[in-house]
Design a protein around this motif. Sequence first.
Motif, PDB file in Angstrom:
ATOM      1  N   ARG A 165       0.855  -1.195   0.000  1.00 24.18           N
ATOM      2  CA  ARG A 165       0.000   0.000   0.000  1.00 24.18           C
ATOM      3  C   ARG A 165       0.880   1.229   0.000  1.00 24.18           C
ATOM      4  N   ARG A 166       0.393   2.244  -0.680  1.00 21.83           N
ATOM      5  CA  ARG A 166       1.188   3.458  -0.852  1.00 21.83           C
ATOM      6  C   ARG A 166       1.354   4.234   0.449  1.00 21.83           C
ATOM      7  N   ASP A 167       0.398   4.103   1.366  1.00 19.54           N
ATOM      8  CA  ASP A 167       0.420   4.921   2.575  1.00 19.54           C
ATOM      9  C   ASP A 167       1.123   4.247   3.745  1.00 19.54           C
ATOM     10  N   ARG A 168       1.828   3.120   3.501  1.00 19.86           N
ATOM     11  CA  ARG A 168       2.535   2.454   4.588  1.00 19.86           C
ATOM     12  C   ARG A 168       3.765   1.739   4.031  1.00 19.86           C
ATOM     13  N   PRO A 169       4.741   1.424   4.882  1.00 22.32           N
ATOM     14  CA  PRO A 169       5.933   0.714   4.406  1.00 22.32           C
ATOM     15  C   PRO A 169       5.581  -0.673   3.888  1.00 22.32           C
ATOM     16  N   ASN A 170       6.317  -1.114   2.873  1.00 24.63           N
ATOM     17  CA  ASN A 170       6.122  -2.434   2.289  1.00 24.63           C
ATOM     18  C   ASN A 170       7.215  -3.380   2.791  1.00 24.63           C
ATOM     19  N   LEU A 171       6.806  -4.572   3.243  1.00 22.95           N
ATOM     20  CA  LEU A 171       7.732  -5.544   3.807  1.00 22.95           C
ATOM     21  C   LEU A 171       7.906  -6.718   2.854  1.00 22.95           C
ATOM     22  N   THR A 172       9.133  -7.206   2.744  1.00 25.85           N
ATOM     23  CA  THR A 172       9.433  -8.381   1.931  1.00 25.85           C
ATOM     24  C   THR A 172      10.371  -9.288   2.712  1.00 25.85           C
ATOM     25  N   LEU A 173      10.012 -10.571   2.815  1.00 29.47           N
ATOM     26  CA  LEU A 173      10.863 -11.571   3.450  1.00 29.47           C
ATOM     27  C   LEU A 173      11.594 -12.349   2.358  1.00 29.47           C
ATOM     28  N   THR A 174      12.857 -12.651   2.590  1.00 26.33           N
ATOM     29  CA  THR A 174      13.668 -13.310   1.565  1.00 26.33           C
ATOM     30  C   THR A 174      14.385 -14.528   2.139  1.00 26.33           C
ATOM     31  N   GLY A 175      14.613 -15.488   1.266  1.00 25.88           N
ATOM     32  CA  GLY A 175      15.417 -16.657   1.592  1.00 25.88           C
ATOM     33  C   GLY A 175      16.293 -17.001   0.407  1.00 25.88           C
ATOM     34  N   ASN A 176      17.582 -17.258   0.640  1.00 25.21           N
ATOM     35  CA  ASN A 176      18.508 -17.520  -0.447  1.00 25.21           C
ATOM     36  C   ASN A 176      19.428 -18.683  -0.100  1.00 25.21           C
ATOM     37  N   LEU A 177      19.670 -19.530  -1.085  1.00 27.38           N
ATOM     38  CA  LEU A 177      20.586 -20.654  -0.951  1.00 27.38           C
ATOM     39  C   LEU A 177      21.717 -20.479  -1.959  1.00 27.38           C
ATOM     40  N   ARG A 178      22.955 -20.456  -1.469  1.00 29.50           N
ATOM     41  CA  ARG A 178      24.123 -20.324  -2.334  1.00 29.50           C
ATOM     42  C   ARG A 178      24.806 -21.673  -2.464  1.00 29.50           C
ATOM     43  N   LEU A 179      24.942 -22.136  -3.699  1.00 32.67           N
ATOM     44  CA  LEU A 179      25.550 -23.443  -3.964  1.00 32.67           C
ATOM     45  C   LEU A 179      27.027 -23.262  -4.317  1.00 32.67           C
ATOM     46  N   PRO A 180      27.917 -24.103  -3.793  1.00 30.16           N
ATOM     47  CA  PRO A 180      29.361 -23.940  -4.035  1.00 30.16           C
ATOM     48  C   PRO A 180      29.774 -24.473  -5.416  1.00 30.16           C
ATOM     49  N   SER A 181      29.248 -23.857  -6.471  1.00 28.30           N
ATOM     50  CA  SER A 181      29.553 -24.314  -7.829  1.00 28.30           C
ATOM     51  C   SER A 181      30.822 -23.667  -8.391  1.00 28.30           C
ATOM     52  N   GLY A 182      31.283 -22.585  -7.780  1.00 31.02           N
ATOM     53  CA  GLY A 182      32.500 -21.927  -8.233  1.00 31.02           C
ATOM     54  C   GLY A 182      33.749 -22.656  -7.758  1.00 31.02           C
ATOM     55  N   ARG A 183      34.876 -22.204  -8.218  1.00 32.44           N
ATOM     56  CA  ARG A 183      36.153 -22.815  -7.845  1.00 32.44           C
ATOM     57  C   ARG A 183      36.478 -22.476  -6.389  1.00 32.44           C
ATOM     58  N   SER A 184      36.620 -23.492  -5.566  1.00 30.77           N
ATOM     59  CA  SER A 184      36.784 -23.287  -4.132  1.00 30.77           C
ATOM     60  C   SER A 184      38.162 -22.712  -3.804  1.00 30.77           C
TER      61      SER A 184
END
Length: 338
Positions: A165-184
């Motif tokens: 809503r324009r008249d109040r702060p907007n909240l977003t929850l996030t979750g992320n998984l990082r996979l070790p596919s790069g050179r370690s």
Amino acid sequence: MTIRTLPVCLAATLLLLALPAPAQESPEAKPASADAARDALAKKEGEGEQTALLKQTLSAVDKQYSLIRSQQFQFGYDLNYTYIGQEKIISDLSAGNITLFEIENTSSHTVTNTFSADYGVLDNLTANLTLPVLSKYSEARGAKGLSNSIGDIGLGVRWQPIPARRDRPNLTLTGNLRLPSGRSPYKVIAGSGQATGSGVAAFSLGLNVNRIVDPVALFGSLNVTASLPAKNLWQVNNTRILTRVAPGASIGFGLGFAYALSYGISTTLSFQEAISAGSKLTFADGKTAKTLMQTSGMLNLGLGYRVSPKTTVNLSVGVGLTADSPNLSLDLNLPLAF
């Protein structure tokens, strides 16, 4: 001066004069009001809007601030360059006295091409996939190397529990998984190239807040990250052999604002900081060691240019504020919506 910038009362008068006079006034007819004049003089469909530009800018500054509609795709390309330069003092103690004193300069240049895809699972739930491709060049005393490889692949979701809503702060929850596919970095042999990944899997949870107050958008974020240990290693480190690394948890936060200069140009100013606990190192002889806590802080300045209703090109420059931060960071973001 255009008619849209005139006072409401004067605009209403001009609007009434421009309308044809009725043949006979109905008893039920109501006089034109200032609200009616304001509606008649409002922007026509298709004209630019600062709010839309600010939303696109928030999306580019941090994709975690934006969601897309259900069953829609959005693709993006991000080009990033970072430079890290350090000076190390090398000394040798013999019988309590310094017998060798030398300053060693090291530098690292990294170019990252990140391809991302977002899919709207629901109107308030977006899934995300990122694939980074890195070119990294590092130079130090007596050694230098260049590596070209993919980085760590990322899988993420963004959920908006409360309708925006324009008249109040907007909240977003996030979750992320990082996979070790790069050179370690724990499997790189000295002189054989550079690491392009973290070497461990990691999961992070975050909370993002933003609010648009034309012509300014305010935003902030808070996140925590935990990493799994890297096991079954056999990396020679001077006279020791590294067999296990347990990275410490980290916490990060950021805040900033975006300002719309016009319907096509916006600017952003933001600050980001991450604090990481020390990592525990285990060696083949059974001995352990722990690294020191690290703090990384960046100040970012950005400029957004709207080239089409669906595309805004964003360029940002970041400056490191702590010893553990990159000296310089350049970022070019190009979101593409279909």
